[in-house]
Design a protein around this motif. Structure first.
Motif, short mmCIF file in Angstrom:
data_model
loop_
_atom_site.label_atom_id
_atom_site.label_comp_id
_atom_site.label_asym_id
_atom_site.label_seq_id
_atom_site.Cartn_x
_atom_site.Cartn_y
_atom_site.Cartn_z
N THR A 1 24.08 21.36 -75.50
CA THR A 1 23.80 22.62 -74.77
C THR A 1 24.90 23.82 -74.25
O THR A 1 25.65 23.48 -73.98
N VAL A 2 24.08 24.90 -74.79
CA VAL A 2 24.48 26.31 -74.00
C VAL A 2 24.22 27.27 -73.04
O VAL A 2 23.15 27.54 -73.55
N TYR A 3 24.28 27.03 -72.07
CA TYR A 3 23.91 28.31 -71.43
C TYR A 3 24.87 29.38 -70.39
O TYR A 3 25.61 28.78 -70.11
N VAL A 4 24.30 30.00 -70.35
CA VAL A 4 24.78 31.10 -69.49
C VAL A 4 23.97 32.17 -67.86
O VAL A 4 23.17 31.84 -68.42
N THR A 5 25.30 32.11 -67.64
CA THR A 5 24.74 32.36 -65.79
C THR A 5 25.81 33.32 -65.55
O THR A 5 27.17 33.51 -66.08
N HIS A 6 25.41 34.30 -64.91
CA HIS A 6 26.37 35.24 -63.35
C HIS A 6 26.76 34.42 -62.71
O HIS A 6 27.44 34.76 -62.18
N ASP A 7 25.98 32.94 -62.04
CA ASP A 7 26.30 32.61 -61.31
C ASP A 7 27.22 31.83 -60.91
O ASP A 7 26.65 30.74 -62.02
N GLN A 8 28.20 32.00 -60.79
CA GLN A 8 29.09 30.68 -60.45
C GLN A 8 28.69 29.46 -59.70
O GLN A 8 29.24 28.04 -60.38
N VAL A 9 28.33 29.35 -58.98
CA VAL A 9 27.36 28.05 -58.32
C VAL A 9 26.37 27.13 -58.93
O VAL A 9 26.82 26.08 -59.99
N GLU A 10 25.94 28.09 -59.74
CA GLU A 10 25.04 27.09 -61.13
C GLU A 10 26.04 26.94 -61.87
O GLU A 10 25.46 26.09 -62.69
N ALA A 11 27.34 27.64 -62.70
CA ALA A 11 28.31 26.79 -63.94
C ALA A 11 28.94 25.92 -62.74
O ALA A 11 29.13 25.00 -63.92
N MET A 12 29.63 25.64 -61.68
CA MET A 12 30.03 24.54 -61.71
C MET A 12 29.18 23.42 -61.28
O MET A 12 29.69 22.11 -61.09
N THR A 13 27.86 23.09 -60.69
CA THR A 13 27.08 21.91 -60.60
C THR A 13 26.32 21.84 -61.94
O THR A 13 26.50 20.60 -61.65
#
Length: 359
Positions: free
Chosen positions: A189-201
């Motif tokens: 899975t490759v997931y794009v976000t600008h939200d670092q909380v989403e990224a880190m969790t």
């Protein structure tokens, strides 16, 4: 299931002087959940669209498994994409939306119904199979969009900010469900976000981009504990790392009343360094004058339930500098207080003022 490789992949839009994605080199393991994160315009969505075949690759290659898919049409890449706006057909029921990819592929109707029922049960959508999208909540619509991707059994999932339209509480709930589902399915899975909380969790690894260039790709823990450069240090972490530009003396680095061992002379490229301190590495200490501490005037206190943060100012080299520190949420300081903050110098980060790289 398959690995994904970006081999010097570059995307240069017509009329632009700088590439949107510049020579991206990235290897994503089979079954890995990788998150692309960065500020707006950093190239994260363009990178995902290059993988999906929705943007042309100006130079370099993209591989899924051992297959070079650089010049293939999106339909030939065996990927499934989940968009920010869900892209559901309003005139179709949930079951019809989920089964549409299989219908287009010519799968027999009984097999479609069986597969849709199985995926709907997995996503807790069984009671809603006969409803239209307008009769669903935002979180339910997002699960339908994911279900439509899952029924195809693709080699790779591509998710472009799928939680952006949800409220804060639903985002937390849905991001947990997505992470659990990905681990159950074991699909790359490759997931794009600008939200670092989403990224880190959510991510097994997180790739940080800025201005089309990959800054660092590491596990969330390594990214937070050992940022490679100033950009990553300032971007990852909430609240952000405190950064101060400080001269290097013969005896080391003096930050207010705090002495910090100097970096190796072999790494030092200027007579100044940037000192980085995480908010949790600043501790409130008793007393008006404490060695190895900074006197701080408290301007604002944010109480967040189980956390509290103080925002204050201190005098450094004749000028006022702002900083943020974590406080005890049970006994937080008050606006207007003057207190001392001690620093754990073993956890201080040092960066070059010229290259921005970690020293």
């Amino acid at each position: 299931m398959a690995s994904v490789t970006f081999d010097g992949a570059t995307c240069l839009f017509r009329g632009s002087d700088a590439p949107a994605v510049d020579a991206l080199d990235l290897e994503i393991a089979d079954g890995e959940f990788l998150v692309l994160v960065g500020p707006s315009g950093c190239g994260k969505s363009t990178s995902l669209r290059m993988l999906a075949g929705l943007e042309d690759v100006s130079s370099g290659r993209i591989l899924i498994g051992d297959n070079d898919v650089t010049g293939l049409d999106p339909k030939d890449r065996d990927i499934a994409m989940v968009f920010q706006n869900y892209a559901l057909y309003p005139h179709m029921s949930v079951a019809e939306n989920m089964g549409f990819p299989l219908k287009m592929a010519g799968v027999p109707k009984p097999d479609i119904q069986k597969k849709v029922a199985s995926v709907a049960e997995m996503l807790d959508l069984t009671p809603y199979l006969n409803r239209k999208p307008k009769a669903l909540s935002g979180g339910q619509r997002q699960r339908v969009a994911m279900g439509r991707s899952i029924v195809r059994e693709p080699q790779v999932f591509c998710m472009d900010e799928p939680l952006s339209n949800l409220d804060a509480k639903l985002r937390v709930q849905t991001r947990t469900q997505i992470a659990q589902l990905q681990r159950r399915l074991e699909v790359t899975t490759v997931y794009v976000t600008h939200d670092q909380v989403e990224a880190m969790t959510m991510g097994d690894r997180v790739a940080v981009l800025d201005k089309g260039v990959l800054q660092q790709c590491a596990t969330p823990r390594d990214l937070y504990a050992k940022p490679d450069n100033l950009f990553v240090a300032g971007f990852i972490g909430s609240p952000a790392m405190n950064l101060f530009t400080v001269p290097v003396g013969l005896s080391g680095i003096e930050l207010g009343g705090i002495s910090i061992p100097p970096p190796s002379s072999a790494n030092l490229d200027a007579d100044e360094v940037v000192v980085g301190i995480r908010p949790e590495d600043l501790a409130i200490v008793d007393g008006r004058s404490v060695p190895q501490s900074l006197p701080v005037d408290v301007d604002v206190v944010e109480e967040l339930g189980s956390d509290a943060f103080l925002y204050g100012s201190t005098e450094l080299f004749g000028a006022q500098a702002s900083l943020v520190a974590r406080a005890d949420w049970r006994y937080p300081p008050h606006k207007g207080d003057r207190l001392n903050l001690a620093v754990d110098v073993s956890r201080v980060h040092l960066f070059s003022t010229i290259t921005g790289k970690r020293l």
